[in-house]
Design a protein around this motif. Structure first.
Motif, short mmCIF file in Angstrom:
data_model
loop_
_atom_site.label_atom_id
_atom_site.label_comp_id
_atom_site.label_asym_id
_atom_site.label_seq_id
_atom_site.Cartn_x
_atom_site.Cartn_y
_atom_site.Cartn_z
N VAL A 6 27.90 79.96 48.19
CA VAL A 6 28.36 79.03 47.17
C VAL A 6 27.70 77.68 47.40
O VAL A 6 27.68 77.18 48.52
CB VAL A 6 29.90 78.86 47.21
N LEU A 7 27.15 77.10 46.33
CA LEU A 7 26.55 75.76 46.38
C LEU A 7 27.45 74.82 45.60
O LEU A 7 27.83 75.11 44.47
CB LEU A 7 25.15 75.77 45.75
N ILE A 8 27.79 73.67 46.19
CA ILE A 8 28.68 72.69 45.56
C ILE A 8 27.99 71.34 45.56
O ILE A 8 27.44 70.93 46.58
CB ILE A 8 30.02 72.60 46.31
N GLN A 9 28.06 70.67 44.43
CA GLN A 9 27.45 69.33 44.37
C GLN A 9 28.26 68.33 45.18
O GLN A 9 29.48 68.37 45.20
CB GLN A 9 27.38 68.85 42.93
N ILE A 10 27.56 67.43 45.82
CA ILE A 10 28.18 66.43 46.67
C ILE A 10 29.20 65.60 45.89
O ILE A 10 30.27 65.29 46.40
CB ILE A 10 27.11 65.52 47.31
N GLN A 11 28.90 65.26 44.63
CA GLN A 11 29.81 64.43 43.84
C GLN A 11 31.15 65.11 43.57
O GLN A 11 32.10 64.48 43.17
CB GLN A 11 29.16 64.02 42.53
N ALA A 12 31.23 66.39 43.83
CA ALA A 12 32.45 67.14 43.57
C ALA A 12 33.35 67.24 44.80
O ALA A 12 34.23 68.09 44.87
CB ALA A 12 32.11 68.54 43.06
N PRO A 29 34.25 86.01 49.80
CA PRO A 29 33.45 86.35 50.98
C PRO A 29 32.61 85.18 51.49
O PRO A 29 32.50 84.97 52.70
CB PRO A 29 32.56 87.50 50.49
N ALA A 30 32.02 84.42 50.58
CA ALA A 30 31.19 83.28 51.00
C ALA A 30 32.01 82.27 51.78
O ALA A 30 31.53 81.69 52.76
CB ALA A 30 30.54 82.62 49.78
N VAL A 31 33.23 82.05 51.38
CA VAL A 31 34.11 81.09 52.06
C VAL A 31 34.51 81.66 53.43
O VAL A 31 34.44 80.96 54.44
CB VAL A 31 35.34 80.78 51.20
N LYS A 32 34.89 82.91 53.45
CA LYS A 32 35.28 83.55 54.71
C LYS A 32 34.15 83.55 55.73
O LYS A 32 34.38 83.47 56.92
CB LYS A 32 35.74 84.98 54.45
N ASN A 33 32.91 83.65 55.23
CA ASN A 33 31.74 83.71 56.11
C ASN A 33 31.09 82.36 56.32
O ASN A 33 29.98 82.28 56.85
CB ASN A 33 30.72 84.70 55.55
N ASN A 34 31.78 81.29 55.90
CA ASN A 34 31.27 79.92 56.08
C ASN A 34 29.89 79.73 55.45
O ASN A 34 28.99 79.14 56.04
CB ASN A 34 31.25 79.54 57.56
N TYR A 37 27.72 75.52 50.82
CA TYR A 37 26.76 74.45 51.09
C TYR A 37 26.86 73.37 50.01
O TYR A 37 27.06 73.67 48.83
CB TYR A 37 25.33 75.00 51.11
N PHE A 38 26.72 72.14 50.41
CA PHE A 38 26.70 71.02 49.47
C PHE A 38 25.27 70.69 49.10
O PHE A 38 24.39 70.68 49.97
CB PHE A 38 27.39 69.79 50.07
N ILE A 39 25.06 70.45 47.81
CA ILE A 39 23.73 70.09 47.33
C ILE A 39 23.77 68.72 46.67
O ILE A 39 24.82 68.28 46.21
CB ILE A 39 23.16 71.14 46.36
N GLU A 40 22.64 68.07 46.63
CA GLU A 40 22.55 66.73 46.06
C GLU A 40 22.71 66.77 44.53
O GLU A 40 22.44 67.79 43.90
CB GLU A 40 21.19 66.12 46.40
N GLU A 57 13.89 75.50 46.77
CA GLU A 57 14.48 74.69 47.82
C GLU A 57 15.63 75.40 48.54
O GLU A 57 16.02 75.04 49.64
CB GLU A 57 14.96 73.37 47.23
N SER A 58 16.17 76.43 47.93
CA SER A 58 17.35 77.13 48.47
C SER A 58 17.21 77.54 49.94
O SER A 58 18.16 77.34 50.72
CB SER A 58 17.70 78.34 47.61
N PRO A 59 16.10 78.11 50.36
CA PRO A 59 16.01 78.46 51.79
C PRO A 59 16.21 77.27 52.71
O PRO A 59 16.84 77.38 53.76
CB PRO A 59 14.61 79.04 51.92
N ASN A 60 15.71 76.10 52.32
CA ASN A 60 15.90 74.89 53.15
C ASN A 60 17.35 74.45 53.14
O ASN A 60 17.87 74.01 54.17
CB ASN A 60 15.01 73.75 52.63
N ILE A 61 18.01 74.56 52.00
CA ILE A 61 19.43 74.18 51.90
C ILE A 61 20.27 75.11 52.77
O ILE A 61 21.17 74.65 53.48
CB ILE A 61 19.89 74.25 50.44
N LEU A 62 19.97 76.39 52.74
CA LEU A 62 20.78 77.38 53.44
C LEU A 62 20.57 77.37 54.94
O LEU A 62 21.37 77.97 55.67
CB LEU A 62 20.53 78.76 52.87
N THR A 63 19.54 76.71 55.42
CA THR A 63 19.31 76.68 56.87
C THR A 63 19.74 75.36 57.50
O THR A 63 19.54 75.17 58.69
CB THR A 63 17.83 76.94 57.20
N LYS A 64 20.31 74.47 56.71
CA LYS A 64 20.78 73.18 57.25
C LYS A 64 22.08 73.35 57.99
O LYS A 64 22.88 74.18 57.73
CB LYS A 64 20.97 72.16 56.12
#
Length: 64
Positions: A6-12, A29-34, A37-40, A57-64
């Motif tokens: 799950v990707l969530i915008q920072i402003q939210a 499942p995404a929440v249970k598995n941590n 991710y927050f996106i700009e 850009e998703s691979p970079n976001i998911l590895t942060k």
């Protein structure tokens, strides 16, 4: 099929704090598995160019 990530915008952030209290959210499942991710805010455009850039850009976001 339920989302694995799950990707969530920072402003939210405030809405997200409320969402975290919901049983349905916590059952994802995404929440249970941590895998949340927050996106700009720069990704908040509904056009193909931005969508493609986010996919690239998703691979970079998911590895942060």
């Amino acid at each position: 099929m339920l989302a694995q990530v799950v990707l969530i915008q920072i402003q939210a952030q405030k809405a997200f704090e409320e969402l975290k209290q919901e049983p349905l959210w916590n059952s994802l499942p995404a929440v249970k598995n941590n895998e949340v991710y927050f996106i700009e805010d720069k990704w908040n455009y509904d056009d193909m160019t931005t969508s493609n850039m986010l996919l690239e850009e998703s691979p970079n976001i998911l590895t942060k």
